[in-house]
Design a protein around this motif. Structure first.
Motif, PDB file in Angstrom:
ATOM      1  N   LEU A   1       0.834  -1.203   0.000  1.00  0.00           N
ATOM      2  CA  LEU A   1       0.000   0.000   0.000  1.00  0.00           C
ATOM      3  C   LEU A   1       0.870   1.255   0.000  1.00  0.00           C
ATOM      4  N   ILE A   2       1.930   1.212   0.790  1.00  0.00           N
ATOM      5  CA  ILE A   2       2.845   2.354   0.849  1.00  0.00           C
ATOM      6  C   ILE A   2       3.529   2.548  -0.507  1.00  0.00           C
ATOM      7  N   LYS A   3       3.980   1.448  -1.103  1.00  0.00           N
ATOM      8  CA  LYS A   3       4.649   1.562  -2.401  1.00  0.00           C
ATOM      9  C   LYS A   3       3.699   2.098  -3.469  1.00  0.00           C
ATOM     10  N   ASN A   4       2.466   1.624  -3.466  1.00  0.00           N
ATOM     11  CA  ASN A   4       1.498   2.108  -4.459  1.00  0.00           C
ATOM     12  C   ASN A   4       1.239   3.602  -4.309  1.00  0.00           C
ATOM     13  N   ALA A   5       1.159   4.060  -3.060  1.00  0.00           N
ATOM     14  CA  ALA A   5       0.958   5.491  -2.819  1.00  0.00           C
ATOM     15  C   ALA A   5       2.157   6.276  -3.333  1.00  0.00           C
ATOM     16  N   TYR A   6       3.360   5.769  -3.054  1.00  0.00           N
ATOM     17  CA  TYR A   6       4.560   6.447  -3.537  1.00  0.00           C
ATOM     18  C   TYR A   6       4.587   6.500  -5.059  1.00  0.00           C
ATOM     19  N   MET A   7       4.266   5.395  -5.699  1.00  0.00           N
ATOM     20  CA  MET A   7       4.310   5.349  -7.163  1.00  0.00           C
ATOM     21  C   MET A   7       3.341   6.343  -7.801  1.00  0.00           C
ATOM     22  N   GLU A   8       2.189   6.550  -7.161  1.00  0.00           N
ATOM     23  CA  GLU A   8       1.234   7.528  -7.679  1.00  0.00           C
ATOM     24  C   GLU A   8       1.781   8.949  -7.512  1.00  0.00           C
ATOM     25  N   LEU A   9       2.395   9.227  -6.359  1.00  0.00           N
ATOM     26  CA  LEU A   9       3.003  10.538  -6.149  1.00  0.00           C
ATOM     27  C   LEU A   9       4.164  10.756  -7.119  1.00  0.00           C
ATOM     28  N   GLU A  10       4.935   9.715  -7.346  1.00  0.00           N
ATOM     29  CA  GLU A  10       6.055   9.790  -8.287  1.00  0.00           C
ATOM     30  C   GLU A  10       5.562  10.112  -9.699  1.00  0.00           C
ATOM     31  N   ARG A  11       4.416   9.551 -10.048  1.00  0.00           N
ATOM     32  CA  ARG A  11       3.839   9.795 -11.376  1.00  0.00           C
ATOM     33  C   ARG A  11       3.426  11.259 -11.540  1.00  0.00           C
ATOM     34  N   ARG A  12       2.993  11.869 -10.439  1.00  0.00           N
ATOM     35  CA  ARG A  12       2.460  13.228 -10.504  1.00  0.00           C
ATOM     36  C   ARG A  12       3.525  14.318 -10.416  1.00  0.00           C
ATOM     37  N   HIS A  13       4.667  13.996  -9.814  1.00  0.00           N
ATOM     38  CA  HIS A  13       5.640  15.036  -9.476  1.00  0.00           C
ATOM     39  C   HIS A  13       7.018  14.759 -10.067  1.00  0.00           C
ATOM     40  N   ASP A  14       7.824  15.822 -10.138  1.00  0.00           N
ATOM     41  CA  ASP A  14       9.213  15.666 -10.556  1.00  0.00           C
ATOM     42  C   ASP A  14      10.008  14.873  -9.525  1.00  0.00           C
ATOM     43  N   ILE A  15       9.728  15.144  -8.270  1.00  0.00           N
ATOM     44  CA  ILE A  15      10.454  14.492  -7.182  1.00  0.00           C
ATOM     45  C   ILE A  15       9.553  14.395  -5.961  1.00  0.00           C
ATOM     46  N   VAL A  16       9.723  13.307  -5.200  1.00  0.00           N
ATOM     47  CA  VAL A  16       8.934  13.087  -3.983  1.00  0.00           C
ATOM     48  C   VAL A  16       9.899  12.969  -2.800  1.00  0.00           C
ATOM     49  N   VAL A  17       9.686  13.782  -1.789  1.00  0.00           N
ATOM     50  CA  VAL A  17      10.476  13.705  -0.562  1.00  0.00           C
ATOM     51  C   VAL A  17       9.710  12.825   0.425  1.00  0.00           C
ATOM     52  N   VAL A  18      10.325  11.716   0.785  1.00  0.00           N
ATOM     53  CA  VAL A  18       9.665  10.689   1.598  1.00  0.00           C
ATOM     54  C   VAL A  18      10.337  10.614   2.960  1.00  0.00           C
ATOM     55  N   GLU A  19       9.541  10.667   4.015  1.00  0.00           N
ATOM     56  CA  GLU A  19      10.094  10.533   5.368  1.00  0.00           C
ATOM     57  C   GLU A  19       9.709   9.187   5.959  1.00  0.00           C
ATOM     58  N   GLY A  20      10.663   8.560   6.618  1.00  0.00           N
ATOM     59  CA  GLY A  20      10.411   7.294   7.292  1.00  0.00           C
ATOM     60  C   GLY A  20       9.856   7.499   8.689  1.00  0.00           C
ATOM     61  N   ALA A  21      10.084   6.496   9.534  1.00  0.00           N
ATOM     62  CA  ALA A  21       9.640   6.563  10.930  1.00  0.00           C
ATOM     63  C   ALA A  21      10.792   6.093  11.809  1.00  0.00           C
ATOM     64  N   GLY A  22      11.250   6.953  12.699  1.00  0.00           N
ATOM     65  CA  GLY A  22      12.366   6.580  13.560  1.00  0.00           C
ATOM     66  C   GLY A  22      13.638   6.358  12.761  1.00  0.00           C
ATOM     67  N   GLY A  23      14.464   5.418  13.232  1.00  0.00           N
ATOM     68  CA  GLY A  23      15.716   5.116  12.562  1.00  0.00           C
ATOM     69  C   GLY A  23      15.545   4.098  11.457  1.00  0.00           C
ATOM     70  N   ILE A  24      16.653   3.759  10.823  1.00  0.00           N
ATOM     71  CA  ILE A  24      16.625   2.934   9.626  1.00  0.00           C
ATOM     72  C   ILE A  24      16.268   1.470   9.903  1.00  0.00           C
ATOM     73  N   ALA A  25      16.437   1.015  11.144  1.00  0.00           N
ATOM     74  CA  ALA A  25      16.160  -0.385  11.466  1.00  0.00           C
ATOM     75  C   ALA A  25      14.882  -0.569  12.277  1.00  0.00           C
ATOM     76  N   VAL A  26      14.019   0.427  12.266  1.00  0.00           N
ATOM     77  CA  VAL A  26      12.743   0.323  12.981  1.00  0.00           C
ATOM     78  C   VAL A  26      11.818  -0.648  12.243  1.00  0.00           C
ATOM     79  N   PRO A  27      11.174  -1.584  12.965  1.00  0.00           N
ATOM     80  CA  PRO A  27      10.270  -2.538  12.303  1.00  0.00           C
ATOM     81  C   PRO A  27       8.960  -1.894  11.858  1.00  0.00           C
ATOM     82  N   VAL A  28       8.634  -2.113  10.584  1.00  0.00           N
ATOM     83  CA  VAL A  28       7.365  -1.648  10.025  1.00  0.00           C
ATOM     84  C   VAL A  28       6.305  -2.726  10.167  1.00  0.00           C
TER      85      VAL A  28
END
Length: 234
Positions: free
Chosen positions: A97-124
């Motif tokens: 679901l997250i990837k699909n949302a990103y892909m739609e934003l990517e389609r609409r814009h030149d660039i998408v700034v994406v923020e994660g949650a916590g540090g890089i090894a946080v479990p999703v």
């Protein structure tokens, strides 16, 4: 490059402010910029509805006109790691679901700034971590680090882990600089140890308040203190 993932060495180090500032700075340079908060733990409540305060700050900086469910596809009430917060609420996080949302934003814009949650090894979700999400989206990352003592260790470990995961690293941004010997010497040490460029050092700004949706001067600070050209050229 159509997307940039903003991750960090820890939680509470200003990833949201940096993401907002970068999004706003890119917009002022003429790019169509989308913003995305992949997962919001500790989502706030307004008029009986959960919303992402992190996403709101980025929206204020870049003013995209995208739907809320694309900008923040996962909202969780508890201020815990996403996997734990979701289990408490009886929810299941779907990385697709997250990837699909990103892909739609990517389609609409030149660039998408994406923020994660916590540090890089946080479990999703279970053993699916933020690092796995970055790989799933297939975009390079900027690592946000704190300025003081301990940041060499935290930044070095984050970079080495990201490299092991196959994540491309654009560079490091040190946030919330207040002065001091450690803050002045850390950037060069980080570059020497890791080979990764420190893109900039953003000074402390009392006016920034994510919970209240106050971006302060973050866009101007990113313009002034971050090597945006190096990001664009990556």
């Amino acid at each position: 490059m159509t997307g940039i993932f903003i991750t960090g060495t820890d939680t509470g180090i200003g990833k949201t402010a940096v993401a907002a500032g970068l999004a706003g700075a890119l917009k002022e340079r003429g790019y169509s910029v989308g913003v995305m908060k992949t997962v919001q733990s500790g989502a706030a409540l307004r008029n009986g509805k959960l919303y992402s305060q992190d996403a709101e700050l980025m929206i204020k900086a870049a003013c995209p006109c995208d739907e809320e469910e694309l900008i923040c596809p996962v909202l969780l009430r508890e201020a815990l790691a996403p996997d734990i917060a979701a289990k408490i609420e009886g929810k299941t996080i779907d990385p697709g679901l997250i990837k699909n949302a990103y892909m739609e934003l990517e389609r609409r814009h030149d660039i998408v700034v994406v923020e994660g949650a916590g540090g890089i090894a946080v479990p999703v979700k279970d053993r699916f971590l933020i690092s796995d999400l970055i790989v799933l989206l297939g975009i390079p990352a900027i690592i946000v680090a704190r300025p003081g003592l301990g940041t060499i260790n935290h930044t070095f470990l984050t970079i080495e882990y990201a490299k092991k995961c196959g994540i491309q690293i654009i560079g490091v941004i040190i946030n919330n600089y207040r002065g001091g010997m450690a803050e002045e010497t850390n950037p060069e040490v980080i570059k020497d140890l890791t080979g990764i460029t420190v893109l900039g050092i953003i000074p402390h700004d009392l006016k920034i308040d994510v919970d209240r949706g106050e971006p302060g001067d973050i866009v101007a600070l990113v313009h002034r203190h971050v090597d945006i050209e190096a990001i664009i050229r990556f």
